[in-house]
Design a protein around this motif. Sequence first.
Motif: not given
Length: 400
Positions: A59, A100-101, A105-106, A108, A123
């Motif tokens: 993403v 991106g997932s 879930k996000n 990265r 993150s």
Amino acid sequence: MYIVSIIFSQLVILLIILLKSNYKNMKANFFLALLGSIISINLYAQNWAPVGSGVLKSVGGKEETFKKTIEVDHDGNESHGYINALTVYKGELYAGGVFGSAGGKNLRNIARWNGNDWLPVLSGINGSVATMMVYNDELYVGGIFDTAGGVSAKNIARWNGTNWSSIGTGIDSDVNALLVFRGELYVGGDFTEAGGVDAKGVVKWNGSAWAALGIGPPNDVFSLVDYNGEVYAGGDLIVKDGEIMNNLFKWNGKKWIGFGAFNGVVHGMAVNKGKLYAAGHFGIVNDEIISFIAETQGKGWVSVGSGIGSHTAQHHVSALLVSDEKLYAGGRFKAFLNGRETNGIARWNGTNWSVMAGGVSDAVYAITIYNGELYAGGSFSTAGGKIVNGIAKWKISDTE
């Protein structure tokens, strides 16, 4: 799986009885053949299994393609991401790549799998992950990125299970390979400087400082391995005055020595039963026709059995893994082994190549073992006909 095996066995017995009885009914024979094919397909599908819902497309961030000499050509499903690296750290499976997932879930570009669910690594990474290795009880991650978990980290970072940290000022360009050798971490890639130290292609880290290894190999490095107490580095094709030069080198502690002229990139290496295996995107080694994968015992290179497919511009082998004295090879290829088609992954037992439930729909870039099962990651969307999105697992006990 067990029930399907029983049904298949009973079908074979029935077929034998019919043949012995000189049964001539063509419709019945056709029905039996069709049913056998269906059961065989189902058997294939049950060997491969998804890992949650897999990984989905990136993403944002720096999305430079890992192993830039390999074209990442997705298999038509542009929604899934791809995985370049897999390793086990503190009882969990870590996957790195461009996504991106994971599991909805996000997460990265890096995520961890605990056997039941995908979990974050804070993150994540703001660029592509190419390689991972455990060193001094920390997970080292290399690739093309600027930050890890919000911490400034230039193309290499380390994770202790709780926090990310940088390694000095980092490395000035791509990191493609990591190797632990004699208590130090060796790093390979397309760079000229690490932490202020001039170092081309390969550099080592002792936990506190960087050190160069001579003037470095003359090409970008994509793979590192320890063979017979020496570090071997494989990388880009080198052509000088129209002649293919060595692009696989060994470090003898003092200098780099050429150890093979491959007419393409060497992407992966592994050692098994005293042999060194090299894989990549090549069709000729030292003027001999050898496609994708070659082996040596220290002198000369030969083909691994009859090979796994013929050399083409799109095909390659980029990942090797040794487990239980068997060699697993992953990449983008299509081959017919013992009359059966396989795509993207195959197994070598020292004598023969074998298929793994038909393989996957596109390329495999990483293979590892976790909790007694084989995990493959790459740019594929299906494995054994099942939707898996970039990562799938295989029960090693399932043989064909």
